[in-house]
Design a protein around this motif. Sequence first.
Motif, short mmCIF file in Angstrom:
data_model
loop_
_atom_site.label_atom_id
_atom_site.label_comp_id
_atom_site.label_asym_id
_atom_site.label_seq_id
_atom_site.Cartn_x
_atom_site.Cartn_y
_atom_site.Cartn_z
N GLN A 18 0.81 -1.22 0.00
CA GLN A 18 0.00 0.00 0.00
C GLN A 18 0.84 1.27 0.00
OE1 GLN A 18 -3.93 0.39 1.73
NE2 GLN A 18 -3.10 1.86 3.19
N ALA A 19 1.87 1.36 0.85
CA ALA A 19 2.69 2.58 0.92
C ALA A 19 3.34 2.88 -0.43
CB ALA A 19 3.75 2.44 2.01
N HIS A 20 3.85 1.84 -1.08
CA HIS A 20 4.47 2.02 -2.40
C HIS A 20 3.45 2.49 -3.42
CE1 HIS A 20 6.50 1.18 -6.18
NE2 HIS A 20 5.52 0.33 -6.49
N LEU A 21 2.26 1.89 -3.40
CA LEU A 21 1.23 2.26 -4.37
C LEU A 21 0.73 3.68 -4.15
CD1 LEU A 21 -0.81 -1.07 -4.54
CD2 LEU A 21 0.72 -0.14 -6.29
N LEU A 22 0.60 4.10 -2.89
CA LEU A 22 0.18 5.47 -2.60
C LEU A 22 1.19 6.48 -3.14
CD1 LEU A 22 -1.15 5.05 1.04
CD2 LEU A 22 -2.51 5.68 -0.95
N ALA A 23 2.47 6.21 -2.91
CA ALA A 23 3.51 7.11 -3.41
C ALA A 23 3.55 7.12 -4.94
CB ALA A 23 4.88 6.70 -2.85
N GLN A 24 3.36 5.95 -5.53
CA GLN A 24 3.37 5.81 -6.99
C GLN A 24 2.22 6.59 -7.61
OE1 GLN A 24 4.09 1.81 -8.92
NE2 GLN A 24 1.90 2.00 -9.39
N GLU A 25 1.02 6.47 -7.02
CA GLU A 25 -0.13 7.19 -7.55
C GLU A 25 0.00 8.69 -7.36
OE1 GLU A 25 -2.97 6.35 -9.37
OE2 GLU A 25 -1.59 4.69 -9.72
N GLN A 26 0.54 9.12 -6.23
CA GLN A 26 0.73 10.56 -6.04
C GLN A 26 1.66 11.13 -7.10
OE1 GLN A 26 0.98 12.33 -2.17
NE2 GLN A 26 2.71 13.63 -2.73
N GLN A 27 2.76 10.46 -7.35
CA GLN A 27 3.70 10.95 -8.36
C GLN A 27 3.04 10.97 -9.74
OE1 GLN A 27 7.42 8.82 -8.53
NE2 GLN A 27 8.06 9.82 -10.43
N ARG A 28 2.30 9.91 -10.07
CA ARG A 28 1.66 9.84 -11.39
C ARG A 28 0.65 10.96 -11.58
NH1 ARG A 28 -2.90 7.91 -14.09
NH2 ARG A 28 -4.02 7.38 -12.18
N LEU A 29 -0.19 11.17 -10.58
CA LEU A 29 -1.25 12.16 -10.72
C LEU A 29 -0.70 13.59 -10.68
CD1 LEU A 29 -3.93 10.40 -8.49
CD2 LEU A 29 -3.95 10.60 -10.99
N VAL A 30 0.29 13.84 -9.86
CA VAL A 30 0.91 15.18 -9.83
C VAL A 30 1.53 15.51 -11.18
CG1 VAL A 30 2.85 16.50 -8.88
CG2 VAL A 30 1.31 15.28 -7.34
N GLU A 31 2.18 14.54 -11.79
CA GLU A 31 2.81 14.77 -13.10
C GLU A 31 1.78 15.03 -14.20
OE1 GLU A 31 5.28 11.37 -13.66
OE2 GLU A 31 6.88 12.09 -12.31
N LEU A 32 0.55 14.56 -14.02
CA LEU A 32 -0.50 14.76 -15.02
C LEU A 32 -1.17 16.13 -14.93
CD1 LEU A 32 -2.46 11.36 -15.03
CD2 LEU A 32 -0.91 12.23 -16.80
N LEU A 33 -1.02 16.82 -13.81
CA LEU A 33 -1.78 18.04 -13.59
C LEU A 33 -1.61 19.10 -14.68
CD1 LEU A 33 -1.48 18.51 -9.70
CD2 LEU A 33 -3.43 17.68 -11.03
N PRO A 34 -0.41 19.37 -15.19
CA PRO A 34 -0.30 20.38 -16.25
C PRO A 34 -1.13 20.04 -17.49
CG PRO A 34 1.86 19.95 -15.30
CD PRO A 34 0.93 18.91 -14.74
N GLU A 35 -1.18 18.77 -17.86
CA GLU A 35 -1.99 18.37 -19.02
C GLU A 35 -3.48 18.46 -18.72
OE1 GLU A 35 -0.64 14.85 -21.41
OE2 GLU A 35 0.68 14.57 -19.68
N LEU A 36 -3.87 18.00 -17.54
CA LEU A 36 -5.29 17.97 -17.19
C LEU A 36 -5.87 19.36 -17.04
CD1 LEU A 36 -5.19 15.09 -14.54
CD2 LEU A 36 -6.15 14.94 -16.84
N LEU A 37 -5.06 20.33 -16.63
CA LEU A 37 -5.55 21.66 -16.31
C LEU A 37 -5.17 22.72 -17.34
CD1 LEU A 37 -4.72 21.52 -12.49
CD2 LEU A 37 -7.01 21.49 -13.51
#
Length: 383
Positions: free
Chosen positions: A288-307
């Motif tokens: 779980q800890a690894h997946l939470l960190a992985q998802e945070q990094q993935r979603l943060v990196e998407l923000l410029p495209e999404l917004l």
Amino acid sequence: MAEVDLAVIGAGLAGCSLIGRLQQLRSDLNIVVIEAGRGPGGRTATRRRRDQIGWLLNHGAPGFGLSESMPEGMEALLAPLRSAGVLQRDERAVLSLNAQGDLSPANSPDACPDGGWWHGVPSMASICVGLLDTAGPVQLSRQFETRVRWLERRRDHWLLENEDRSWSLRAKHLVLSGTLLAHPRSLKMLAWDDVPLRTAVAEGVDDDLDKALSLLKHSQAEVRWNLMVDLGVLALKAEELPAQIWLDDAAKARWKVERLVLQPQSDGRWGLVVHGLDSGEAITPESQAHLLAQEQQRLVELLPELLQALPVVSAALNQATPLGVMRWGASRPLNNPLPQELQWCPTSAVGFCGDWIAGTRFGRAEGAISSGVNLAEQLHADR
């Protein structure tokens, strides 16, 4: 050891609606609501911050749809919340995002529910708080930050205990407003070696419960990874930001995101919640800890495209602060709804409520509220 007439596990919309309706029906039950989180809300919970007084971010459901016409019991339950201004219609725009990053008015059923969007004021958790505070004769106690791990059905009562058995409770009747204690997903997700409700009542003792557990065993639910972000104070002029941005099918396939939610704060700051879709990787206590960190990094990196279509928000990303990811292990049920006739199993004195109960609003917040109301009315009629 404390003893109550009814123990309700889970303080989300369903469990709180059950209790609120029992109050309205002038029930004389002695009830305790037990919740693993810090307070009521469930999937309509609100995240607060110790370093920012007044910060309220709805990191689960930002609102829900309500039918124009509802059963009498539901109308009666929600009317006081509407009158008090706790439950209000959300008039802010809801937009759609395509795979090219363009915005347009949303028109999908999920983004535009019948009856429009309703939300809690000042936060979504205020709805469950209001339901629990419904005036009535019920003796209600609240047990937060307690995860029930062990269930035992004795001759005339239930025994509930937490993981290390440092807390326990006796209850004549039991209601589960979530599936965790009745579903095999707990085996992998929490590394439990049994399904607590199945262990508590052996197969063959209660035909109704056997049917219910058999159905739940094969039910599936969506997983969500919700990134929370503090955008700071935005350089807003006359423009008004949308409440939600739903991705269309092509955009979901490209970015693996369901929607973006923008929420103003009382001090002029803005919060953002990105509802990320699940990759399908197995979730265990070890991963779980690894997946939470992985998802945070993935979603943060998407923000410029999404917004990119919202320049005022995109420009704030340099000052934005990620606040972590909330994993919702069962954000919405997908199949195998539990029939309403199995909501209460009298032989074992155990019942169920939630958006996973069969009905026209299966998988919706309205379905969760309806299931709580229906079960309350059944329990009251049976006394």
